[in-house]
Write an enzyme that holds these catalytic residues in place. Structure first.
Site, PDB file in Angstrom:
ATOM      1  N   GLY A 135      52.570 126.493 138.199  1.00 15.60           N
ATOM      2  CA  GLY A 135      52.551 126.429 139.648  1.00 15.60           C
ATOM      3  C   GLY A 135      53.613 125.535 140.223  1.00 15.60           C
ATOM      4  O   GLY A 135      54.667 125.314 139.632  1.00 15.60           O
ATOM      5  N   GLU A 170      48.333 119.550 134.759  1.00 15.52           N
ATOM      6  CA  GLU A 170      49.281 119.870 133.696  1.00 15.52           C
ATOM      7  C   GLU A 170      49.789 118.583 133.069  1.00 15.52           C
ATOM      8  O   GLU A 170      49.533 117.480 133.568  1.00 15.52           O
ATOM      9  CB  GLU A 170      50.434 120.728 134.232  1.00 15.52           C
ATOM     10  CG  GLU A 170      49.987 122.115 134.659  1.00 15.52           C
ATOM     11  CD  GLU A 170      51.129 123.016 135.106  1.00 15.52           C
ATOM     12  OE1 GLU A 170      52.289 122.573 135.036  1.00 15.52           O
ATOM     13  OE2 GLU A 170      50.861 124.148 135.527  1.00 15.52           O
ATOM     14  N   ASP A 199      76.366 131.082 134.469  1.00 18.86           N
ATOM     15  CA  ASP A 199      77.614 131.515 135.107  1.00 18.86           C
ATOM     16  C   ASP A 199      78.100 130.524 136.170  1.00 18.86           C
ATOM     17  O   ASP A 199      79.286 130.201 136.234  1.00 18.86           O
ATOM     18  CB  ASP A 199      77.426 132.894 135.735  1.00 18.86           C
ATOM     19  CG  ASP A 199      76.917 133.925 134.740  1.00 18.86           C
ATOM     20  OD1 ASP A 199      77.261 133.805 133.550  1.00 18.86           O
ATOM     21  OD2 ASP A 199      76.179 134.837 135.151  1.00 18.86           O
ATOM     22  N   HIS A 243      60.210 124.322 125.946  1.00 20.82           N
ATOM     23  CA  HIS A 243      58.790 124.498 126.221  1.00 20.82           C
ATOM     24  C   HIS A 243      58.047 124.546 124.896  1.00 20.82           C
ATOM     25  O   HIS A 243      58.464 125.227 123.960  1.00 20.82           O
ATOM     26  CB  HIS A 243      58.549 125.786 127.012  1.00 20.82           C
ATOM     27  CG  HIS A 243      57.215 125.810 127.689  1.00 20.82           C
ATOM     28  ND1 HIS A 243      56.040 125.970 127.002  1.00 20.82           N
ATOM     29  CD2 HIS A 243      56.874 125.669 128.996  1.00 20.82           C
ATOM     30  CE1 HIS A 243      55.021 125.937 127.859  1.00 20.82           C
ATOM     31  NE2 HIS A 243      55.509 125.750 129.074  1.00 20.82           N
ATOM     32  N   ARG A 287      56.268 117.314 127.997  1.00 22.11           N
ATOM     33  CA  ARG A 287      56.729 118.458 127.217  1.00 22.11           C
ATOM     34  C   ARG A 287      57.628 118.071 126.051  1.00 22.11           C
ATOM     35  O   ARG A 287      57.578 118.693 124.993  1.00 22.11           O
ATOM     36  CB  ARG A 287      57.459 119.450 128.131  1.00 22.11           C
ATOM     37  CG  ARG A 287      56.509 120.213 129.019  1.00 22.11           C
ATOM     38  CD  ARG A 287      57.239 121.190 129.896  1.00 22.11           C
ATOM     39  NE  ARG A 287      56.288 121.974 130.668  1.00 22.11           N
ATOM     40  CZ  ARG A 287      56.634 122.865 131.583  1.00 22.11           C
ATOM     41  NH1 ARG A 287      57.909 123.095 131.822  1.00 22.11           N
ATOM     42  NH2 ARG A 287      55.715 123.538 132.242  1.00 22.11           N
ATOM     43  N   HIS A 293      63.823 126.226 127.584  1.00 24.12           N
ATOM     44  CA  HIS A 293      63.102 126.592 128.802  1.00 24.12           C
ATOM     45  C   HIS A 293      63.809 126.168 130.076  1.00 24.12           C
ATOM     46  O   HIS A 293      63.972 126.966 130.996  1.00 24.12           O
ATOM     47  CB  HIS A 293      61.709 125.968 128.759  1.00 24.12           C
ATOM     48  CG  HIS A 293      60.811 126.371 129.881  1.00 24.12           C
ATOM     49  ND1 HIS A 293      60.478 127.690 130.129  1.00 24.12           N
ATOM     50  CD2 HIS A 293      60.171 125.638 130.826  1.00 24.12           C
ATOM     51  CE1 HIS A 293      59.666 127.753 131.174  1.00 24.12           C
ATOM     52  NE2 HIS A 293      59.476 126.533 131.620  1.00 24.12           N
ATOM     53  N   GLU A 352      68.091 124.885 139.369  1.00 24.68           N
ATOM     54  CA  GLU A 352      68.308 124.482 137.979  1.00 24.68           C
ATOM     55  C   GLU A 352      69.771 124.258 137.642  1.00 24.68           C
ATOM     56  O   GLU A 352      70.091 123.478 136.742  1.00 24.68           O
ATOM     57  CB  GLU A 352      67.717 125.538 137.036  1.00 24.68           C
ATOM     58  CG  GLU A 352      67.660 125.092 135.588  1.00 24.68           C
ATOM     59  CD  GLU A 352      66.972 126.089 134.681  1.00 24.68           C
ATOM     60  OE1 GLU A 352      66.995 125.880 133.450  1.00 24.68           O
ATOM     61  OE2 GLU A 352      66.403 127.088 135.193  1.00 24.68           O
ATOM     62  N   ARG A 412      61.756 116.974 132.335  1.00 25.74           N
ATOM     63  CA  ARG A 412      61.164 117.463 133.585  1.00 25.74           C
ATOM     64  C   ARG A 412      59.640 117.402 133.544  1.00 25.74           C
ATOM     65  O   ARG A 412      59.013 117.860 132.592  1.00 25.74           O
ATOM     66  CB  ARG A 412      61.598 118.910 133.844  1.00 25.74           C
ATOM     67  CG  ARG A 412      60.959 119.530 135.083  1.00 25.74           C
ATOM     68  CD  ARG A 412      61.526 120.907 135.340  1.00 25.74           C
ATOM     69  NE  ARG A 412      61.143 121.869 134.338  1.00 25.74           N
ATOM     70  CZ  ARG A 412      60.073 122.676 134.422  1.00 25.74           C
ATOM     71  NH1 ARG A 412      59.261 122.587 135.462  1.00 25.74           N
ATOM     72  NH2 ARG A 412      59.824 123.561 133.488  1.00 25.74           N
TER      73      ARG A 412
END
Length: 535
Positions: A51, A116, A217, A238, A281, A340, A364, A375
Site C-alpha cells: 500500500g 508492514e 532509460d 525484496h 527489508r 525490487h 524511483e 527503503r
C-alpha cells in the site's frame, strides 16, 4: 539565465504515480506532453501490491513515521527530505482518494490500516486488498486521458527516451528537449523543462520483481548528460519473490502473520532480528540469502497456512500464485530475494531539481534522500505522489535554480572509471548480451558484494561508456533491425552504464550498511561514509 521566463513546454517521461501526478498538476497551465515507453500506466506503480504509508490515524504521528523512515534508512536518510515526505504525505493521500482511489475500509467504515516491516504502528492503506498500485494508476490514467481528450495534454505511447538534449552554456548546460525513438523514427521534442519519471532499473538483475520496461532509460540518459547521481550502491532486494519467477509476494502478507521457514521447516528470523519477519527489508533479504547459501541454494518458504481467509485478503497474490501451481492457503510457498527498488538515482533537491537546469526527476529514478540506505516499506508510492506534486509546483514558479552541491557532485560521477579501478585487458569494453549482463549483476551487484566481484564486473564491462544506438543519429547497423531489437540494444547499453555506476559506488563504500552488504567489509563504519554517498 532569466528567472522570469515562463516554462510552457513541459515533457514528462514516464507514466507511473510520479509522472502522472506531475503531468496532471501541470496540465492546463503549460503545454504538457507525456511520453511513455509502453502503454499509458504500464509501470512499477501498477504492479505495487503493497500500500501507501501515511499518518491518517489518531493513534499515529508524523514524528513516528519520520523516526521509522530514518531508522530503516540506516543512518543515511536526509532528515529534511524525510520530514517533507511524512508531513505532506497525508494530504496527497487524501487527494488520491478524491481522485477516485477506493482505499479499503474496516468493519467500522474507517480506512483499514495495515502493518508492514519496520513500521512501529499500522499506517499502510491498501486498495483492492493487494492491488493498491493498480487502483492508483487507474484513477490517475483516467484523469490524464480526460486531459488528453480536452487537448491539454499530448500523449505519446510506445515511445522511448534515447537521450536528453542540452545546451552548451555553463558546466552542464540546460535541457532543451529530448531525443525519442518511435518505431524506427528518431524524433526530437523541444522542451522548456523535462521531468524524468522513468522508474528503476530492475531488469539489470537476473532475478527481479520489475516489469520488462524497467531498464533505467531516464537514469542512463541523465548520467550521459552529466547529471549528479547519488546512493547508486543501494539497491533494495525484496525478500519474498516466488522462487523461479519474478512474482512478488507482498510484505503485507508477513505483516498479516505469515512466517519464514528454512528447508527443514525451521522458523529462523527471530534468531536474526528481534522483529522477526517484520524486520527491515535489507535484514530479511540478507537473512534469506544466507540461509539459502547454507542449504545449497534451496529456497526458503513463506508459510501463510495458519492465517484465516488469507486468499480473500490477498486476492491478487492468491491468483498469481495459483497460475504457478501454488495455493497460498494450503502450500508452503518457495521464496527467494529479487531486485525490487532502486534507492539511488539522479540527485535532486526537495522540488525535484537536478544539477542540470530545467531537468527534474521524480519517483524511483530520483534520489531525494528519503530512503537512505534502505527503503521503508510502502514509502515509494508516497514518494512518487509527494515529490511529483512538488516538482510541478516548482515548474509553475518558472524559477531557474540549480543546487550548487548537486552540480559539484556531478563532476565526480561523470568521470569515467579509471584504469586503476578496472585494470586493462583486450576484452575490456566488449559488448555483453542482456543475459550475460544480468548474470554478472546478480553475481556481483546482488545481495552481497565484495571487492573482487565488483572489479570483475567492471573488468567484463570495460571502462568506456557504451555507444547507445539511436542517440543523435541512428547507427548504420540499425537498418533492417526490428523496432524491438533496436530498443533492446538501447536498453542493454543503458543497463550496462548503470551497472558500472553501481559497481563504482559500491567499491567506494567500504562498509556494510542497509541494502549494501560487503562480505569483505561486514560492519558499518562511522559517518565518514556520508560523504561517499553523495558522489
Amino acid at each position: 539565465m532569466s528567472s522570469d521566463r515562463r516554462l510552457n513546454r513541459i515533457v514528462v517521461i514516464g507514466s507511473g504515480i510520479a509522472g502522472l501526478t506531475a503531468a496532471l498538476r501541470l496540465a492546463g497551465r503549460h503545454e504538457v506532453a507525456v511520453v511513455t515507453k509502453g502503454r499509458l500506466g504500464e509501470s512499477n506503480t501498477a504492479l505495487a501490491q503493497g500500500g501507501i504509508a501515511g499518518v491518517l490515524g489518531a493513534d499515529d504521528t508524523v514524528e513516528s513515521h519520520i523516526a521509522d523512515t530514518l531508522e530503516a534508512g540506516a543512518g543515511l536518510g536526509d532528515a529534511a527530505a524525510v520530514r517533507t515526505l511524512c508531513t505532506e504525505g497525508p494530504e496527497r493521500i487524501l487527494e488520491l482518494a478524491a481522485a477516485g482511489v477506493a482505499f479499503d475500509r474496516d468493519e467500522s467504515g474507517d480506512w483499514a490500516r495495515g502493518l508492514e516491516g519496520a513500521h512501529s504502528i499500522p499506517r499502510i492503506l491498501h486498495a483492492g486488498g493487494d492491488a493498491t498500485g493498480r487502483a492508483i494508476v487507474e484513477a490517475l490514467t483516467n484523469a490524464l486521458r480526460a486531459q488528453v481528450a480536452a487537448g491539454r495534454v499530448t500523449l505519446l505511447e510506445r515511445t522511448m527516451l534515447l537521450d536528453l538534449a542540452t545546451s552548451e552554456d555553463g558546466d552542464a548546460g540546460e535541457v532543451t528537449g529530448v531525443n525519442l525513438l518511435r518505431e524506427r523514427t528518431h524524433d526530437f521534442l523541444p522542451a522548456d523543462a523535462v521531468v524524468l519519471a522513468t522508474g528503476g532499473a530492475g531488469q539489470l538483475y537476473a532475478h527481479t520483481t520489475n516489469p520488462d520496461g524497467a531498464t533505467g532509460d531516464g537514469l542512463a540518459a541523465a548520467i550521459r548528460a552529466g547529471a549528479a547521481v547519488s546512493d547508486m550502491e543501494f539497491y533494495q532486494f525484496h525478500p519474498t519473490a516466488l522462487a523461479g519467477s519474478g512474482f512478488l509476494i507482498s510484505e503485507a502478507v508477513r505483516g498479516a502473520g505469515a512466517l519464514l521457514l528454512d528447508d527443514r521447516g525451521h522458523r529462523f528470523m527471530p534468531e536474526v532480528d528481534r522483529r522477526g519477519e517484520l524486520a527491515p527489508r535489507d535484514v530479511v533479504a540478507l537473512a534469506i540469502h544466507r540461509r539459502m547459501a547454507a542449504q545449497d541454494g534451496q529456497p526458503c518458504y513463506l508459510d501463510a497456512r495458519s492465517m484465516p481467509e488469507v486468499a480473500s485478503h490477498f486476492p491478487s497474490i492468491a491468483h498469481g500464485l495459483a497460475t504457478h501451481g501454488f495455493d497460498l492457503a494450503t502450500d508452503l510457498i518457495p521464496v527467494t530475494p529479487a531486485a525490487h527498488y532502486f534507492m539511488g538515482g539522479i540527485s535532486t533537491d526537495l522540488d525535484g531539481r537536478t544539477s542540470i537546469a530545467r531537468l527534474f526527476a521524480v519517483g524511483e529514478v530520483a534520489c531525494t534522500g528519503v530512503h537512505g540506505a534502505n527503503r521503508l516499506a510502502s514509502n515509494s508510492l508516497l514518494e512518487g505522489v509527494v515529490f511529483g506534486a512538488r516538482a510541478a509546483a516548482a515548474i509553475d514558479t518558472g524559477i531557474d535554480k540549480t543546487d550548487e552541491d548537486l552540480a559539484s557532485a556531478e563532476r565526480l560521477e561523470a568521470s569515467p572509471v579509471g584504469e586503476a579501478l578496472v585494470g586493462t585487458d583486450s576484452r575490456a569494453g566488449s559488448a555483453v548480451s542482456r543475459d550475460e549482463l544480468r548474470a554478472l549483476a546478480w553475481a556481483h551487484l546482488g545481495v552481497e558484494r565484495n571487492d573482487q566481484g565488483l572489479r570483475s564486473l567492471l573488468h567484463h564491462l570495460g571502462e568506456r561508456q557504451p555507444t547507445v544506438p539511436g542517440t543523435r543519429t541512428l547507427p548504420n547497423d540499425s537498418i533492417g533491425l526490428t523496432p524491438q531489437t533496436l530498443s533492446e540494444r538501447v536498453e542493454t547499453a543503458n543497463l550496462a552504464l548503470i551497472a558500472r555506476s553501481i559497481a563504482s559506488h559500491a567499491l567506494t563504500r567500504r562498509e556494510s550498511r542497509g541494502a549494501h552488504t560487503r562480505s569483505d567489509f561486514p560492519a558499518p563504519t562511522t559517518p565518514l561514509f556520508q560523504e561517499a554517498a553523495s558522489c
